[in-house]
Design an enzyme around this catalytic site. Structure first.
Site, PDB file in Angstrom:
ATOM      1  N   PHE A 100      76.543 -52.475  31.789  1.00  0.00           N
ATOM      2  CA  PHE A 100      77.322 -52.582  33.020  1.00  0.00           C
ATOM      3  C   PHE A 100      77.563 -51.275  33.765  1.00  0.00           C
ATOM      4  CE2 PHE A 100      78.395 -56.159  30.241  1.00  0.00           C
ATOM      5  CZ  PHE A 100      78.012 -57.210  31.067  1.00  0.00           C
ATOM      6  N   SER A 143      83.446 -39.898  15.130  1.00  0.00           N
ATOM      7  CA  SER A 143      83.222 -41.349  15.163  1.00  0.00           C
ATOM      8  C   SER A 143      81.932 -41.765  14.467  1.00  0.00           C
ATOM      9  CB  SER A 143      83.149 -41.847  16.605  1.00  0.00           C
ATOM     10  OG  SER A 143      84.392 -41.731  17.230  1.00  0.00           O
TER      11      SER A 143
HETATM   12 ZN   LIG Z   1      86.358 -38.742  20.171  1.00  0.00          ZN
END
Ligand SMILES: [Zn+2]
Length: 515
Positions: free
Chosen positions: A292, A113
């Site tokens: 959060f 990513s």
């Molecule tokens: Zn991944």
């Protein structure tokens, strides 16, 4: 509001069109052909038409949302609506312009990513594991990374006074959100505690630090304006108990409270960490930092939906669009939204949570189409795929998470006489778990039941045993609507998606950069 209505597109009423009636009415569903009126920004000769300033560019990333995940997500969402499922379309599948996107990193056939998101937001394809650093610098090499930073679209807009936002259900310092506002030789340097001593000594800063110091270190910028996600442990010292889980603490070793530093950095800033505070901060035009969870936000399937819980991806998207609109007074803004946990569910061979998070991303895209005009570019894509498959000849309308039943409803069996599921993975942790269960069962396979395979924690079968299921290397899809969308076509290198967004923002990017 964009000039199509998703509700109309998933209407159940059979149309008079012959193909539709023949194909689908028996199953009670029929899909109207979308009638898009959004203007194409590319002329017949392929030249980019002068489109003026867009209202906004919103980039949605389904982390790990490969083509099989989109197809399965469409069937799953359709079945939740009471349809057979296959005829359904997700909101972004109704966008007029679609491309296939090549995701490899400069050093990897199957990517991660960090390298992929860096390519999308800088226009430069790079190595796996680095955030918006040129491929000249090896992963983890702080010295080589300093000076090899590649400007991101978010930075280019921020230094010119435009408003930006980043939203993710992963930690906000994770690879996909982090590539927008930070430059790091290693995606794992989320806090100082995650960095080698030598890298800090050489002058590299952790990713959370880069986020809160963005305005100070980026001349002309007032900082990223709306920041919503998980990962607050990376912003608090390891001596400070977490606001929600008193038995947990922050992670930082340098003793810094980065939320306090961020609040002190400018007037009219708000920090929130639960739904109640988040809702109270809606409206107005001040900058907002929302963190959060100590780590990633919950999978949507597990999300605490009460006031003390955490907002949905659609609610965060709506919040960010409202804020950025209010701050921008008609100037274009950039918003990046990541459905970050589709990827995590797949890594765990858990199709159920991957499907629920895909549906949550779809809802966020749908919300954006309702809130923005035809003059906003919406781009939806994935950073990479997963080894996720839909197979085994289930009949039309067979429950997506269920055992495979054939055309006459008969339970289908494999060569060992065992039932099997539609969904599966090429590799992952379920392979070893299955082998262990079989060994306990005297070497005989465990016979799957519908109850077993439809349980939320069921791990679909995988072939190659791995600690964690891996990414996959085939192309992902990209879907676009709005000005410049027509440039999303054919088979594209992933870094060319940057140009699609930058072309639409060319007028903004021609403004002088601030000092
Ligand atoms: Zn991944």
């Amino acid at each position: 509001m964009m000039s199509f209505n998703v509700a109309n597109l998933i209407g159940r009423k059979p149309l008079s069109g012959l193909g539709c009636a023949l194909a689908l009415t028996a199953l009670g569903g029929c899909v109207e052909t979308p009638n898009f009126s959004a203007e194409s920004a590319v002329t017949a000769t392929g030249q980019l038409a002068s489109v003026g300033a867009p209202e906004a560019v919103v980039l949605f990333i389904g982390d790990g949302m490969g083509v099989s995940t989109v197809t399965a997500g469409r069937i799953y969402a359709g079945q939740k609506l009471g349809l057979a499922g296959e005829e359904h379309l997700l909101s972004f599948e109704q966008f007029p312009d679609v491309a296939l996107v090549k995701t490899y990193n400069t050093d990897m056939q199957v990517p991660d990513s960090a390298g992929t998101m860096s390519a999308i937001v800088t226009g430069i394809k790079t190595r796996a594991g680095v955030l918006s650093i040129a491929p000249s610098a090896p992963r983890g090499d702080c010295k080589a990374a300093l000076g090899a930073e590649v400007e991101t679209l978010m930075e280019a807009l921020e230094v010119r006074g435009f408003k930006t936002g980043v939203v993710s259900t992963a930690t906000i310092t994770h690879a996909t959100p982090g590539a927008n506002y930070s430059h790091s030789a290693d995606r794992n340097w989320e806090s100082d505690a995650d960095m080698p001593e030598a890298a800090r000594a050489a002058g590299c800063r952790d990713i959370a630090q880069q986020l809160v110091e963005f305005a100070a270190s980026t001349p002309g910028s007032d900082g990223v304006d709306v920041i919503l996600g998980g990962g607050r442990a990376h912003f608090f010292p390891d001596s400070v108990p977490d606001s929600e889980y008193p038995d947990k603490t922050g992670k930082r070793r340098d003793g810094r409270d980065l939320t306090a530093e961020w609040l002190a950095g400018a007037d009219n800033r708000t920090y929130v960490w639960n739904t109640e505070q988040f809702e109270a901060a809606a409206g107005g035009s001040g900058q907002v930092l929302g963190l959060f969870e100590p780590s990633h936000m919950q999978f949507d399937a597990d999300r605490n939906t009460t006031a003390t819980g955490e907002p949905s991806l659609a609610a965060m998207t709506e919040f960010a669009i409202n804020k950025l609109k209010a701050m921008s007074s008609g100037k274009p803004f950039l918003l990046i939204v990541e459905g970050g946990r589709i990827d995590h569910a797949h890594h765990g061979n858990n199709a159920y949570r991957a499907m629920e998070d895909t549906v949550a991303l779809d809802a966020a895209v749908h919300r954006a189409t309702e809130m923005l005009s035809d003059n906003a570019l919406l781009l939806v894509t994935a950073d990479h795929s997963h080894t996720f498959t839909i197979s085994g000849y289930p009949k039309r309308g067979n429950p997506l998470l269920g055992l495979v039943r054939g055309p006459d409803g008969e339970l289908m069996k494999d060569l060992n006489g065992q039932p099997y599921t539609t969904l599966g993975y090429a590799n992952g942790s379920s392979a070893a778990a299955e082998a262990a269960a079989r060994a306990k069962n005297g070497g005989k396979p465990i016979t799957l039941t519908d109850e077993m395979v439809q349980a939320p924690n069921y791990q679909q079968t995988s072939s190659v045993p791995m600690r964690s299921e891996t990414h996959a290397g085939e192309d992902v899809s990209a879907y676009a609507i709005g000005p410049g969308a027509a440039a999303v076509r054919g088979v594209m290198e992933q870094n060319r998606l940057y140009n699609v967004m930058a072309d639409v923002l060319s007028e903004a990017l021609r403004q002088p950069a601030g000092r």
